[in-house]
Design a protein around this motif. Structure first.
Motif, PDB file in Angstrom:
ATOM      1  N   GLY A 159       0.818  -1.214   0.000  1.00 60.86           N
ATOM      2  CA  GLY A 159       0.000   0.000   0.000  1.00 60.86           C
ATOM      3  C   GLY A 159       0.844   1.252   0.000  1.00 60.86           C
ATOM      4  N   VAL A 160       1.924   1.223   0.760  1.00 61.88           N
ATOM      5  CA  VAL A 160       2.849   2.364   0.800  1.00 61.88           C
ATOM      6  C   VAL A 160       3.533   2.542  -0.549  1.00 61.88           C
ATOM      7  CG1 VAL A 160       5.000   3.205   1.808  1.00 61.88           C
ATOM      8  CG2 VAL A 160       3.219   2.264   3.291  1.00 61.88           C
ATOM      9  N   GLU A 161       4.002   1.433  -1.131  1.00 62.42           N
ATOM     10  CA  GLU A 161       4.666   1.514  -2.442  1.00 62.42           C
ATOM     11  C   GLU A 161       3.720   2.076  -3.496  1.00 62.42           C
ATOM     12  OE1 GLU A 161       7.727   1.052  -2.852  1.00 62.42           O
ATOM     13  OE2 GLU A 161       8.420  -0.257  -1.234  1.00 62.42           O
ATOM     14  N   TYR A 162       2.477   1.635  -3.490  1.00 66.29           N
ATOM     15  CA  TYR A 162       1.522   2.056  -4.514  1.00 66.29           C
ATOM     16  C   TYR A 162       1.099   3.509  -4.349  1.00 66.29           C
ATOM     17  CZ  TYR A 162       0.947  -2.975  -5.483  1.00 66.29           C
ATOM     18  OH  TYR A 162       1.163  -4.285  -5.805  1.00 66.29           O
ATOM     19  N   PHE A 163       1.103   3.996  -3.124  1.00 68.46           N
ATOM     20  CA  PHE A 163       0.585   5.343  -2.884  1.00 68.46           C
ATOM     21  C   PHE A 163       1.681   6.408  -2.899  1.00 68.46           C
ATOM     22  CE2 PHE A 163      -1.169   8.863  -0.395  1.00 68.46           C
ATOM     23  CZ  PHE A 163      -2.421   8.992  -0.968  1.00 68.46           C
ATOM     24  N   PHE A 164       2.837   6.087  -2.296  1.00 66.39           N
ATOM     25  CA  PHE A 164       3.836   7.130  -2.068  1.00 66.39           C
ATOM     26  C   PHE A 164       4.998   7.137  -3.067  1.00 66.39           C
ATOM     27  CE2 PHE A 164       1.948   6.764   2.214  1.00 66.39           C
ATOM     28  CZ  PHE A 164       1.627   8.093   2.420  1.00 66.39           C
ATOM     29  N   ARG A 165       5.285   6.018  -3.706  1.00 67.09           N
ATOM     30  CA  ARG A 165       6.458   5.962  -4.584  1.00 67.09           C
ATOM     31  C   ARG A 165       6.063   6.059  -6.055  1.00 67.09           C
ATOM     32  NH1 ARG A 165      11.000   1.612  -3.101  1.00 67.09           N
ATOM     33  NH2 ARG A 165      11.976   2.859  -4.753  1.00 67.09           N
ATOM     34  N   PRO A 166       6.523   7.078  -6.756  1.00 66.13           N
ATOM     35  CA  PRO A 166       6.201   7.203  -8.180  1.00 66.13           C
ATOM     36  C   PRO A 166       6.603   5.965  -8.983  1.00 66.13           C
ATOM     37  CG  PRO A 166       7.191   9.236  -7.364  1.00 66.13           C
ATOM     38  CD  PRO A 166       7.336   8.220  -6.265  1.00 66.13           C
ATOM     39  N   GLY A 187       6.719   2.904  -7.899  1.00 67.46           N
ATOM     40  CA  GLY A 187       5.746   1.867  -7.604  1.00 67.46           C
ATOM     41  C   GLY A 187       4.453   2.062  -8.377  1.00 67.46           C
ATOM     42  N   ARG A 188       4.007   3.303  -8.487  1.00 66.02           N
ATOM     43  CA  ARG A 188       2.770   3.577  -9.223  1.00 66.02           C
ATOM     44  C   ARG A 188       2.949   3.294 -10.716  1.00 66.02           C
ATOM     45  NH1 ARG A 188       2.756   8.030  -5.768  1.00 66.02           N
ATOM     46  NH2 ARG A 188       3.370   9.480  -7.412  1.00 66.02           N
ATOM     47  N   ARG A 189       4.101   3.635 -11.253  1.00 61.07           N
ATOM     48  CA  ARG A 189       4.346   3.364 -12.680  1.00 61.07           C
ATOM     49  C   ARG A 189       4.344   1.863 -12.949  1.00 61.07           C
ATOM     50  NH1 ARG A 189       7.850   7.956 -12.371  1.00 61.07           N
ATOM     51  NH2 ARG A 189       9.638   6.638 -11.834  1.00 61.07           N
ATOM     52  N   GLU A 190       5.000   1.116 -12.059  1.00 52.92           N
ATOM     53  CA  GLU A 190       5.036  -0.338 -12.230  1.00 52.92           C
ATOM     54  C   GLU A 190       3.637  -0.932 -12.064  1.00 52.92           C
ATOM     55  OE1 GLU A 190       7.977  -2.179  -9.749  1.00 52.92           O
ATOM     56  OE2 GLU A 190       9.602  -0.894 -10.478  1.00 52.92           O
ATOM     57  N   LEU A 191       2.885  -0.418 -11.103  1.00 47.93           N
ATOM     58  CA  LEU A 191       1.530  -0.902 -10.871  1.00 47.93           C
ATOM     59  C   LEU A 191       0.660  -0.688 -12.105  1.00 47.93           C
ATOM     60  CD1 LEU A 191      -0.662  -1.966  -8.886  1.00 47.93           C
ATOM     61  CD2 LEU A 191      -1.041   0.435  -8.234  1.00 47.93           C
ATOM     62  N   MET A 224      -7.815  -5.554  -2.981  1.00 45.56           N
ATOM     63  CA  MET A 224      -6.823  -4.480  -3.041  1.00 45.56           C
ATOM     64  C   MET A 224      -7.300  -3.267  -3.841  1.00 45.56           C
ATOM     65  SD  MET A 224      -4.037  -4.627  -1.245  1.00 45.56           S
ATOM     66  CE  MET A 224      -2.768  -3.670  -2.114  1.00 45.56           C
ATOM     67  N   HIS A 225      -8.411  -3.417  -4.577  1.00 50.92           N
ATOM     68  CA  HIS A 225      -8.915  -2.237  -5.294  1.00 50.92           C
ATOM     69  C   HIS A 225      -9.581  -1.240  -4.347  1.00 50.92           C
ATOM     70  CE1 HIS A 225     -12.308  -4.973  -5.107  1.00 50.92           C
ATOM     71  NE2 HIS A 225     -13.128  -4.147  -5.736  1.00 50.92           N
ATOM     72  N   LEU A 226      -9.680  -1.581  -3.048  1.00 53.99           N
ATOM     73  CA  LEU A 226     -10.084  -0.580  -2.064  1.00 53.99           C
ATOM     74  C   LEU A 226      -8.985   0.449  -1.836  1.00 53.99           C
ATOM     75  CD1 LEU A 226     -11.900  -2.746   0.640  1.00 53.99           C
ATOM     76  CD2 LEU A 226     -12.928  -0.945  -0.762  1.00 53.99           C
ATOM     77  N   HIS A 227      -7.736   0.076  -2.138  1.00 54.85           N
ATOM     78  CA  HIS A 227      -6.648   1.046  -2.099  1.00 54.85           C
ATOM     79  C   HIS A 227      -6.923   2.081  -3.186  1.00 54.85           C
ATOM     80  CE1 HIS A 227      -2.693   2.816  -2.688  1.00 54.85           C
ATOM     81  NE2 HIS A 227      -2.253   2.203  -1.606  1.00 54.85           N
ATOM     82  N   PRO A 228      -6.947   3.362  -2.857  1.00 47.18           N
ATOM     83  CA  PRO A 228      -7.380   4.369  -3.843  1.00 47.18           C
ATOM     84  C   PRO A 228      -6.570   4.388  -5.128  1.00 47.18           C
ATOM     85  CG  PRO A 228      -6.378   5.406  -1.897  1.00 47.18           C
ATOM     86  CD  PRO A 228      -6.614   3.964  -1.554  1.00 47.18           C
ATOM     87  N   THR A 229      -5.272   4.112  -5.039  1.00 44.58           N
ATOM     88  CA  THR A 229      -4.444   4.096  -6.250  1.00 44.58           C
ATOM     89  C   THR A 229      -4.768   2.886  -7.104  1.00 44.58           C
ATOM     90  OG1 THR A 229      -2.667   5.192  -5.021  1.00 44.58           O
ATOM     91  CG2 THR A 229      -2.082   4.191  -7.134  1.00 44.58           C
ATOM     92  N   VAL A 230      -4.878   1.719  -6.477  1.00 42.26           N
ATOM     93  CA  VAL A 230      -5.194   0.492  -7.219  1.00 42.26           C
ATOM     94  C   VAL A 230      -6.577   0.606  -7.854  1.00 42.26           C
ATOM     95  CG1 VAL A 230      -5.530  -2.002  -7.065  1.00 42.26           C
ATOM     96  CG2 VAL A 230      -3.727  -0.902  -5.705  1.00 42.26           C
ATOM     97  N   GLY A 231      -7.554   1.054  -7.052  1.00 41.73           N
ATOM     98  CA  GLY A 231      -8.913   1.167  -7.570  1.00 41.73           C
ATOM     99  C   GLY A 231      -9.020   2.104  -8.755  1.00 41.73           C
TER     100      GLY A 231
END
Length: 280
Positions: A93-100, A102-106, A133-140
């Protein structure tokens, strides 16, 4: 009016899961299944789905505790060297939300999973995510944004009301359950803002892995008004992989529940109409 979508997660995880889904659709009340496109038995799942034209299949997005579609060198931040996502919701969750990075890879991995589903030739019925995990705002948001390009129009909201659970059997509401219900508000807003549809209620969270025949028969008789998705984790028997990943789950009992007369009778008693995501 009460309507029910009866679904199964983890399609493609094992032949035993696939077998149970096929039988539960043919002989029981199962109408939809969610496909793990990088699952060990995905080819077997696709073959079964193609010979079951009335089984509606969606994407079970895996971004935790499972194999990625892209290789680890393309996802060095969010996957482990063996090509699997970790089991840590907090860490990912931290990787997906805070690390650019991580978000690019996601985003790349989510795109790869939708692309893999497209290549199956199956119609995309819906989408949800493993471990919700789609409850995570970035994933969703990424699942919705990428999915729209692949024809996605229906997404699960894992909102489980407490009253039917209390009525159907033993249940204790926890702070975690309350927090989960809070996050569903954001997800529902994301879904509707994208012009997509979702369910009103979802059952299978509190009793995940333990949706036994007696429980679901009682639950069916107490369904609330609206569209309820009732999801299961069935398997014809528990192999080593299922034992490793979900040691406490009663996969065979959940398979039995999907074909049980009591479940069908409960739905009938509640005057619940079976439907699919495309009927919402």
């Amino acid at each position: 009016m009460k309507r029910a979508i009866i679904s199964a997660d983890d399609f493609g995880l094992s032949v035993e899961v696939n077998e149970a889904i096929e039988i539960a659709h043919r002989d029981g009340v199962l109408s939809t299944a969610s496909l793990m496109v990088a699952g060990p038995a995905v080819e077997d799942a696709i073959e079964r789905a193609k010979r079951l034209p009335t089984l509606r299949v969606g994407l079970h997005l895996v971004v935790i505790e499972g194999a990625s579609t892209l290789p680890h060198p393309q996802l060095p931040v969010i996957t482990q060297p063996n090509g699997w996502f970790s089991s840590s919701q907090l860490g990912l969750g931290v990787e997906y939300f805070f690390r650019p990075e991580g978000r690019r890879e996601l985003k790349a991995e989510i795109t790869a999973q939708f692309e893999a589903f497209r290549r199956t030739g199956l119609m995309l019925d819906h989408a949800n995510a493993h471990k919700h995990m789609h409850l995570h705002p970035t994933v969703g948001q990424l699942m919705i944004d990428v999915g729209r390009k692949y024809g996605l129009r229906a997404v699960r909201t894992p909102l489980e009301p407490t009253a039917p659970l209390y009525a159907a059997g033993t249940y204790t509401d926890t702070l975690g359950d309350a927090a989960l219900r809070h996050w569903t508000r954001l997800l529902r807003h994301q879904i509707r803002s994208a012009g997509m549809v979702t369910n009103d209620w979802c059952f299978g969270l509190a009793w995940s892995g333990h949706m036994t025949p007696d429980r679901v028969a009682a639950l069916a008789a107490h369904l609330p008004d609206g569209v309820s998705e009732i999801y299961f984790h069935p398997a014809s028997h528990k192999n080593d992989l299922l034992q490793k990943l979900m040691p406490t789950y009663e996969h065979e009992a959940e398979f039995e529940a999907l074909c049980s007369a009591g479940f069908k009778a409960g739905l009938h008693h509640a005057n619940a109409t079976l439907c699919g995501w495309q009927d919402i």
